[in-house]
Design a protein around this motif. Structure first.
Motif, PDB file in Angstrom:
ATOM      1  N   THR A   1      -5.400  -7.816   3.633  1.00 40.30           N
ATOM      2  CA  THR A   1      -4.340  -7.906   2.616  1.00 40.30           C
ATOM      3  C   THR A   1      -3.111  -7.114   3.050  1.00 40.30           C
ATOM      4  O   THR A   1      -1.976  -7.554   2.873  1.00 40.30           O
ATOM      5  N   THR A   2      -3.345  -5.954   3.659  1.00 42.86           N
ATOM      6  CA  THR A   2      -2.208  -5.152   4.108  1.00 42.86           C
ATOM      7  C   THR A   2      -1.456  -5.885   5.210  1.00 42.86           C
ATOM      8  O   THR A   2      -0.221  -5.887   5.255  1.00 42.86           O
TER       9      THR A   2
ATOM     10  N   ASN B   1       4.180   5.065  -3.882  1.00 45.22           N
ATOM     11  CA  ASN B   1       4.435   3.626  -3.803  1.00 45.22           C
ATOM     12  C   ASN B   1       5.922   3.387  -3.879  1.00 45.22           C
ATOM     13  O   ASN B   1       6.614   3.984  -4.699  1.00 45.22           O
TER      14      ASN B   1
ATOM     15  N   ARG C   1      -6.139  -1.627   9.386  1.00 50.27           N
ATOM     16  CA  ARG C   1      -5.556  -2.304   8.235  1.00 50.27           C
ATOM     17  C   ARG C   1      -6.517  -3.345   7.688  1.00 50.27           C
ATOM     18  O   ARG C   1      -7.073  -4.124   8.449  1.00 50.27           O
TER      19      ARG C   1
ATOM     20  N   GLY D   1      -3.188   4.271   6.140  1.00 48.46           N
ATOM     21  CA  GLY D   1      -1.851   3.949   5.657  1.00 48.46           C
ATOM     22  C   GLY D   1      -0.823   4.757   6.419  1.00 48.46           C
ATOM     23  O   GLY D   1      -1.151   5.517   7.327  1.00 48.46           O
TER      24      GLY D   1
ATOM     25  N   PRO E   1       0.836  -1.200   0.000  1.00 45.35           N
ATOM     26  CA  PRO E   1       0.000   0.000   0.000  1.00 45.35           C
ATOM     27  C   PRO E   1       0.876   1.256   0.000  1.00 45.35           C
ATOM     28  O   PRO E   1       1.986   1.238   0.519  1.00 45.35           O
TER      29      PRO E   1
ATOM     30  N   TYR F   1       1.436   8.191   2.350  1.00 44.76           N
ATOM     31  CA  TYR F   1       0.863   9.474   1.960  1.00 44.76           C
ATOM     32  C   TYR F   1       1.722  10.613   2.483  1.00 44.76           C
ATOM     33  O   TYR F   1       2.109  10.636   3.650  1.00 44.76           O
TER      34      TYR F   1
ATOM     35  N   TYR G   1       1.233   4.229  10.831  1.00 43.86           N
ATOM     36  CA  TYR G   1       0.085   3.733  10.080  1.00 43.86           C
ATOM     37  C   TYR G   1      -1.159   4.200  10.797  1.00 43.86           C
ATOM     38  O   TYR G   1      -1.357   3.929  11.969  1.00 43.86           O
TER      39      TYR G   1
ATOM     40  N   ALA H   1       0.250  10.040  -3.036  1.00 44.13           N
ATOM     41  CA  ALA H   1       0.345   8.632  -2.704  1.00 44.13           C
ATOM     42  C   ALA H   1       1.625   8.110  -3.321  1.00 44.13           C
ATOM     43  O   ALA H   1       1.765   8.122  -4.542  1.00 44.13           O
TER      44      ALA H   1
ATOM     45  N   ARG I   1       0.670  -8.428   3.568  1.00 46.72           N
ATOM     46  CA  ARG I   1       1.771  -7.903   2.773  1.00 46.72           C
ATOM     47  C   ARG I   1       2.815  -7.220   3.642  1.00 46.72           C
ATOM     48  O   ARG I   1       4.003  -7.294   3.376  1.00 46.72           O
TER      49      ARG I   1
END
Lengths: 793, 259
Positions: free
Chosen positions: A378-379, A320, A375, A194, A142, A145, A371, A318, A382
């Motif tokens: 999936t986060t 990545n 969550r 996030g 994810p 930011y 964070y 955002a 991962r």
């Protein structure tokens, strides 16, 4: 074919029909087990509710809120504490040896669990390899930011400025993708989850509070309106006043996104290397649909350089590929600290960044850029589970394969040399395990080898005592001789070696050798009359020579040949590890294993002593047992910490870990003694009488007849007390040792992991549970094999 | 009863030898309870002595004193020329020459039948493994159960266990065998197999003291029958005299109750 038998009666077999559908299958099971009576229904519902609510909230916390990086970052500390990294390979050897021995044990004694074990191994391997592979392939990391824009972010009580430069760590070939987050309303801003920098988080919090305030305002106004419209009074005057006060207190600010001109303009993004040089041309991002992609040329520091289009608008980017960093100081072996910056997702660590343009560049910090929000699963996969598994998959695979290798090696031995040889090999391997673990964990260098020589001399002294007892019987003159030998074995090494070597195996041997020598002399004297004089003369001679040799040779080495114990010897000599640095699971295991190994003989001697006819021994043992059993383990631990230096000032250098080990042994021995005594008392007196009537001596009756039966009878109790010993070792945390439990207390002091006590405790709970379960499983296997019960007449 | 009849019943009078066990004025107390009162007894080599009496009369205590499973407080006990004192040496010397068979068998349940019989041979008599196992197998053949050698005691019937216990005692080549109610814990059909072994042993010339309630055995095998009551020897006699012509009133009463 016709049947002409006239006596045969033909009739139609009564039709078979299936059982009612309500009585078989799932419905039948449910009716029988869950809904048999109203009470059952009630209890089922209540307990289902309790279990489900507990499990659901627990799982939700585990996935959505827990910070598992606390565990993965501190994993080494959990496993071995501060054990010197240079010696870490020795622990690996010890672990692999232990697992090989366990594989051998499975092949010999519990062949029937092979299928289960194989299934578990395959499942575990598949889990630890597939979960990270699949998560990495299917779930993108994810984005984080970052606020960008030149306007000050001043809303309500938030007063921040977007940072134009943010340092981060990247590896060669990774790509950084930057995009303007599609946020134009407060609802979107409030829903952001996030890692985010502080300005972004400030805006998110304000938006969240504004929306919450709007909801509350609507509720209150609806209540007041209902009151006004109603013909009867719904609210008292006091209630109305309170609601109005509440209404006035609600913040009343315009939407954050409007105030700050959200997403009105674009942003310019550029990635610089550690020297401040651009790695690629800057990209202008006019709208949320555009994205800028940068590929990093090498491992190292990079700087995300962002500027707003104009001076009035704010945007959230955002990003990545940028990961939060943990700053940590590590003590260098040579002294001094170095600061490491660790990328949390893969624990890639790097040193500090140089200042650019004489200004320290703020980095994307794990502590300040947390964070926020819950969550999704999936986060969790991962960010936490997959990295954790892939960090340990290889080691785990080695360990499991070692077990499999041990199993097959033993099967080969069985085919080659037969079952008996296989059993011997496995027994030797298992018996060596504690020694291997101890030698690997503590080391075996020149002083230890000298120590060991003295220990071997002590063993021969014990055998000499036995032979002397057998040769000369239990005569007063011999008491003096044996006493002198014991005093020599006790005093000489202590006087000669301890000042040089400090605490080692030596002191332990010194402590027990007089006792052992005395016991073996008594045992030997029991065979006095059945003796073959020539044989015993030979033994006395041989053991005298060996005892003197092994006690004198190290003395000569030090005093005459000048072997220095303090010189530095090469590492392959297995240099002494610093026992004060032991911690985590290593310390827990050391305390448990050696608590068991050393308390076993002591406990048996105490049990026999308590049943002795000699009042001094009997009441001495009883006093010890009752004293220790009558005090809490924690008290014994503190006592050991304080008392050991009082026994002998030399012992002041004994590290706390060894003091705790002594306390564990003392404590465990008392409980074991009571277990063994229970076993001895459960035997009918006829066993001892039968042994005596055959002419066996008291010691022979104990050794061949009562003790084997007593120990078999109490195997479940003994294993149970060992399981509780394993868990009780956690109390050493209170005397300042960092075993598994102790380390959790230290972990939460780290600034990055404040408030992660629950994560740490949950992790060590799993570890404790795993090993406790294995131990109780082994005890159940032993009971099922019939070893736990004597074959009664 | 004539000599001829005795032979027909299988009673072979033993050739009695030198004194093996001598008890002089033996007294024994359990706390305040006076268990043995002035016991005078002499048992000679190859003699078979049967002790009978009501329960609590001190029969078992007497033979347990002879190998020091109980300690007597007054008087002398001399076994095979060695006096029983507190000296461990004397005690172990006497125990080596004295086999004992218990009411409850007292086999070692964690060892096989063979190991039960070889254990003391190896650690007391210091015999080798092969030698002690050969002796054990010979004895198992003698008591009629060589096929049970590898089993554990728990897998055997009571009669078989008692025969193993006899073999275990015999393996030490004792000069004296003490039997403490060897058939009392057995089912009726198993009593015979044990008594047969004991009869065979008596015929072979073993010195035996047997505490039992088997009057048939006493009449058939014993050289002497002793009746005890309240810790005292009340009457002694040859089986014929004892059973057919008891002198003492208490003996008569006891015999009338059990015969």
């Amino acid at each position: 074919m016709t049947d002409n038998n006239p006596n045969k009666v033909y009739y139609e077999a009564p039709p078979t029909r299936p059982a009612p559908v309500t009585q078989t299958g799932v419905i039948g099971w449910v009716r029988k087990n869950l809904l048999a009576s109203w009470l059952d229904v009630f209890l089922t519902l209540i307990f289902t509710f309790i279990v489900v609510s507990a499990v659901v909230s627990f799982v939700v916390w585990t996935i959505s809120n827990a910070n598992w990086w606390a565990v993965s970052f501190n994993f080494r500390q959990f496993m071995m504490g501060g054990y010197e990294p240079a010696l870490e390979w020795r622990l690996s050897v010890a672990v692999l040896f232990t697992v090989v021995a366990m594989g051998m044990a499975v092949a010999v004694w519990v062949q029937r669990i092979v299928r289960i074990a194989a299934g578990l191994i395959i499942f575990t391997l598949a889990f630890v390899w597939l979960v990270p592979a699949l998560s990495t392939a299917l779930i993108p990391i994810p984005p984080v930011y970052v606020a960008v824009g030149n306007a000050p972010i001043a809303v309500d009580n938030v007063n921040e400025t977007a940072r134009p430069r943010l340092a981060f760590v990247g590896r060669a070939g990774e790509t950084i993708t930057v995009q303007i987050a599609p946020i134009s309303t407060d609802e979107q801003l409030a829903a952001l989850t996030g890692f985010m920098d502080m300005p972004t988080n400030g805006m998110r919090v304000i938006a969240e509070r504004r929306l919450q305030a709007a909801v509350t305002r609507a509720e209150i106004e609806a209540q007041l309106a209902a009151h006004a419209a109603s013909p009867i009074r719904l609210l008292t005057e006091g209630q109305i006043a309170r609601l109005e006060t509440q209404l006035n207190r609600l913040i009343d600010i315009p939407p954050v996104t409007e105030t700050l001109n959200f997403a009105q303009g674009g942003a310019v993004v550029e990635v610089l290397d550690a020297d401040g040089n651009s790695i690629a041309p800057a990209v202008n991002l006019p709208t949320a649909n555009e994205r800028a992609t940068f590929t990093l040329p090498a491992d190292g520091w990079y700087i995300l350089h962002t500027t707003g289009d104009d001076d009035t608008s704010i945007n959230v980017l955002a990003v990545n590929g940028m990961q939060p960093l943990l700053q940590s100081s590590v003590l260098q072996p040579g002294g001094g600290f170095i600061t490491n910056y660790t990328r949390m997702i893969d624990l890639f660590a790097i040193r500090g960044i140089r200042a650019v343009d004489d200004r320290a560049v703020p980095f994307f910090d794990y502590i300040r850029n947390q964070y926020w929000g819950e969550r999704p699963f999936t986060t969790y996969l991962r960010l936490f589970l997959a990295p954790f598994l892939s960090q340990h998959a290889l080691n785990l695979t080695y360990i499991l394969l070692a077990g499999v290798a041990g199993y097959w090696a033993l099967r080969a031995v069985q085919r080659w040399r037969g079952a008996a040889a296989g059993a011997q090999v496995a027994t030797v391997a298992l018996a060596l395990t504690p020694a291997v673990i101890w030698i690997m964990a503590t080391g075996l260098n020149v002083p230890d080898i000298l120590n060991l020589t003295v220990v071997v001399g002590g063993v021969f002294a014990v055998l000499l005592a036995r032979a002397l007892g057998a040769r000369f019987g239990r005569q007063p003159v011999m008491v003096a001789v044996v006493g002198a030998v014991a005093a020599l074995a006790w005093g000489m090494p202590l006087a000669v070696f301890n000042p040089h070597y400090g605490f080692g195996l030596l002191a332990l041997v010194n402590f027990f050798s007089p006792l052992l020598i005395f016991i073996f002399w008594v045992i030997g004297s029991d065979s006095y009359h059945a003796s073959d004089q020539a044989e015993y003369n030979r033994q006395v001679g041989l053991y005298s020579v060996l005892t003197l040799t092994f006690l004198v040779v190290p003395y000569l080495l030090v005093q005459v040949f000048g072997v220095s114990p303090s010189a530095s010897y090469p590492d392959w000599f297995l240099r002494q590890s610093d026992q004060r640095l032991w911690g985590g699971l290593l310390l827990t295991f050391i305390l448990t294993i050696y608590g068991i190994v050393f308390s076993f003989p002591i406990g048996i001697l105490l049990a026999l002593g308590r049943r002795s006819n000699l009042p001094v021994i009997k009441y001495g043992c009883t006093l010890y047992i009752e004293l220790v059993r009558g005090s809490p383990f924690i008290t014994v631990l503190f006592l050991a910490q304080l008392f050991i230096p009082l026994i002998n000032p030399e012992f002041a250098s004994v590290p706390g870990t060894i003091r705790a080990l002594v306390a564990t042994i003392m404590f465990s021995a008392a409980y074991l003694a009571e277990n063994v005594r229970g076993g001895l008392q459960s035997l009918p007196p006829g066993q001892t009488e039968a042994g005596k009537s055959l002419g066996l001596s008291g010691w022979q009756v104990i050794y061949y007849i009562t003790l084997p039966q007593a120990l078999r009878a109490v195997i479940p109790a003994i294993l149970g007390s060992f399981v509780s010993l394993f868990k009780d070792t956690s109390l050493v945390a209170i005397v300042g040792l960092t075993d598994l439990t102790g380390f959790v207390n230290i972990m939460v002091v780290q600034p990055a992991f404040t408030g992660t006590r629950a994560e740490g405790l949950l992790f060590i709970t799993l570890i404790y549970f795993f090993f406790s379960y294995v131990m109780s499983y082994v005890s159940r296997l032993l009971e099922a094999s019939g070893s736990g019960s004597t074959r009664r007449i | 009863m004539s000599e001829e009849n005795l032979l027909l019943q299988g009673h072979v009078p033993h050739v009695i030898g030198e004194p093996m066990i001598v008890c002089r004025k033996v007294n024994k107390w359990f706390g305040d309870f006076h268990a043995l009162k002035d016991i005078d007894l002499e048992v000679r080599e190859r003699e078979v002595v049967v002790i009978i009496g009501p329960s609590g009369s001190g029969k078992s205590t007497l033979i347990r004193c002879i190998n020091r499973l109980e300690e007597h407080q007054e008087g002398d006990i001399i076994v095979d020329g060695v006096e029983l004192t507190n000296d461990v040496t004397n005690i172990s010397a006497i125990r080596k020459e004295t086999g004992m068979v218990f009411q409850q068998f007292n086999l070692f349940p964690h060892l096989t039948v063979l190991d039960n019989i070889t254990l003391a041979q190896r650690h007391v008599r210091k015999r080798g493994k092969a030698e002690s196992e050969k002796i054990a197998m010979d004895l198992l053949k003698r008591v009629g159960i060589p096929e049970q050698a590898k089993k554990y005691p728990g897998q055997l019937s009571g009669g078989q266990q008692q025969r193993v216990a006899i073999a275990r005692a015999l393996a030490m080549n004792p000069k004296i065998m003490l039997f403490d109610e060897p058939t009392s814990a057995l089912d009726p059909e198993m009593i015979k197999e044990v008594l047969d072994v004991m009869k065979e042993l008596a015929r072979s010339g073993m010195t035996m003291i047997v505490v039992t309630h088997e009057m048939g055995f006493a009449r058939e095998v014993a050289d002497r029958v002793i009746f005890m009551e309240s810790g005292r020897i009340v009457e002694t006699g040859t089986p014929d005299n004892f059973f057919d012509n008891p002198q003492h009133d208490r003996t008569k009463l006891f015999l009338s109750q059990i015969l």
